[in-house]
Motif scaffolding. Structure first.
Motif, PDB file in Angstrom:
ATOM      1  N   ARG A  55      45.218  65.135  16.454  1.00  0.00           N
ATOM      2  CA  ARG A  55      45.263  66.363  17.240  1.00  0.00           C
ATOM      3  C   ARG A  55      45.960  67.473  16.451  1.00  0.00           C
ATOM      4  O   ARG A  55      46.882  67.229  15.660  1.00  0.00           O
ATOM      5  CB  ARG A  55      45.986  66.132  18.565  1.00  0.00           C
ATOM      6  N   GLU A  56      45.492  68.684  16.675  1.00  0.00           N
ATOM      7  CA  GLU A  56      46.061  69.831  15.963  1.00  0.00           C
ATOM      8  C   GLU A  56      47.561  69.963  16.200  1.00  0.00           C
ATOM      9  O   GLU A  56      48.325  70.263  15.269  1.00  0.00           O
ATOM     10  CB  GLU A  56      45.363  71.117  16.413  1.00  0.00           C
ATOM     11  N   TYR A  99      35.592  68.679  15.996  1.00  0.00           N
ATOM     12  CA  TYR A  99      36.750  68.517  16.888  1.00  0.00           C
ATOM     13  C   TYR A  99      36.514  67.499  17.993  1.00  0.00           C
ATOM     14  O   TYR A  99      37.451  66.880  18.506  1.00  0.00           O
ATOM     15  CB  TYR A  99      37.148  69.871  17.492  1.00  0.00           C
ATOM     16  N   ILE A 131      40.301  65.349   9.991  1.00  0.00           N
ATOM     17  CA  ILE A 131      40.759  65.239  11.379  1.00  0.00           C
ATOM     18  C   ILE A 131      40.078  64.093  12.116  1.00  0.00           C
ATOM     19  O   ILE A 131      40.552  63.661  13.177  1.00  0.00           O
ATOM     20  CB  ILE A 131      40.550  66.562  12.154  1.00  0.00           C
ATOM     21  N   THR A 132      38.975  63.567  11.576  1.00  0.00           N
ATOM     22  CA  THR A 132      38.265  62.457  12.226  1.00  0.00           C
ATOM     23  C   THR A 132      38.671  61.104  11.649  1.00  0.00           C
ATOM     24  O   THR A 132      38.143  60.076  12.068  1.00  0.00           O
ATOM     25  CB  THR A 132      36.741  62.616  12.073  1.00  0.00           C
ATOM     26  N   LEU A 189      43.644  74.660   9.699  1.00  0.00           N
ATOM     27  CA  LEU A 189      42.509  73.810  10.055  1.00  0.00           C
ATOM     28  C   LEU A 189      41.253  74.482   9.531  1.00  0.00           C
ATOM     29  O   LEU A 189      41.003  75.659   9.820  1.00  0.00           O
ATOM     30  CB  LEU A 189      42.412  73.645  11.571  1.00  0.00           C
ATOM     31  N   GLU A 205      37.754  64.147  16.761  1.00  0.00           N
ATOM     32  CA  GLU A 205      39.067  64.154  16.121  1.00  0.00           C
ATOM     33  C   GLU A 205      39.905  62.941  16.513  1.00  0.00           C
ATOM     34  O   GLU A 205      39.916  62.495  17.660  1.00  0.00           O
ATOM     35  CB  GLU A 205      39.831  65.433  16.446  1.00  0.00           C
ATOM     36  N   ALA A 239      37.038  70.802  10.745  1.00  0.00           N
ATOM     37  CA  ALA A 239      37.439  71.321  12.053  1.00  0.00           C
ATOM     38  C   ALA A 239      36.256  71.472  13.002  1.00  0.00           C
ATOM     39  O   ALA A 239      36.433  71.536  14.218  1.00  0.00           O
ATOM     40  CB  ALA A 239      38.141  72.670  11.875  1.00  0.00           C
TER      41      ALA A 239
END
Length: 201
Positions: free
Chosen positions: A133-134, A127, A91-92, A150, A130, A124
């Motif tokens: 985005r989710e 966040y 996510i990063t 996630l 990130e 996760a």
């Protein structure tokens, strides 16, 4: 005494950019450990016997693929005959998510009969850093009929739930597929008319 093990082996393949934490995810699930310095430089196989609620035991193989985009033919050998594909992203790292669509399209084009695709976000717990985005990832999964989770291997966030959900869905779809095959075979039998044999008088 029979130990109630289904002789069928289920195969799940994990694919993502190298060194984003896919190996940490599967090791957290299999061994319940976490080592930030543990990387996989080759494709690794992990076996796990799963016990269902009805007591039936199933053998699952998890293939953590060391991604070689330039040598996709090698990846194809590992993907062949898979029941499920887990596509992972960090996510990063925006780029790791950007590669998902290309891999998904290529796998669907080259392979038929895969029961399930899942999109799994890693790290996760980070966040605040990130880049994906989710909501965006979840929409991508929904648009492509994929399960979405996630997770964080470091903090053990949703790892067990992720794999349990994927396994349960694969087993469910496999049972439906087998029931349909049985119905087809039964219908074929019913359509066959008995051959007429000559009678001696």
């Amino acid at each position: 005494m029979e130990d109630n093990i289904n002789r069928k082996t289920f195969k799940i393949v994990l694919i993502g950019d190298n060194y984003i934490g896919t190996t940490s995810l599967i090791r957290r699930y299999i061994y319940n450990d976490y080592d930030p310095n543990k990387y996989s430089y080759t494709t690794q196989l992990y076996d796990k016997t799963i016990i269902l609620e009805n007591g039936k035991k199933l053998l699952f193989q998890f293939w953590d693929i060391y991604n070689q985009e330039r040598y996709y033919s090698i990846n194809k050998l590992y993907i062949r005959n898979s029941h499920g594909i887990i596509l992972t992203y960090d996510i990063t790292k925006r780029r790791s998510f950007g590669n998902i669509n290309y891999r998904l399209d290529r796998i669907k084009e080259d392979f038929q009969g895969i029961l399930l695709f899942a999109l799994v976000g890693l790290k996760a717990d980070l966040y605040e850093e990130e880049e994906v985005r989710e909501e965006e990832a979840r929409k991508f999964a929904e648009d492509n009929n994929m399960l979405f989770y996630l997770t964080s291997a470091k903090e053990n966030i949703d790892v067990e739930n992720c794999f349990n959900g994927i396994i349960n869905e694969i087993v469910r779809k496999d049972e439906i597929e087998n029931e349909n095959k049985n119905l087809i075979n039964l219908n074929n039998i019913k359509r066959k008319r008995p051959s007429k044999k000559g009678c001696l008088k």
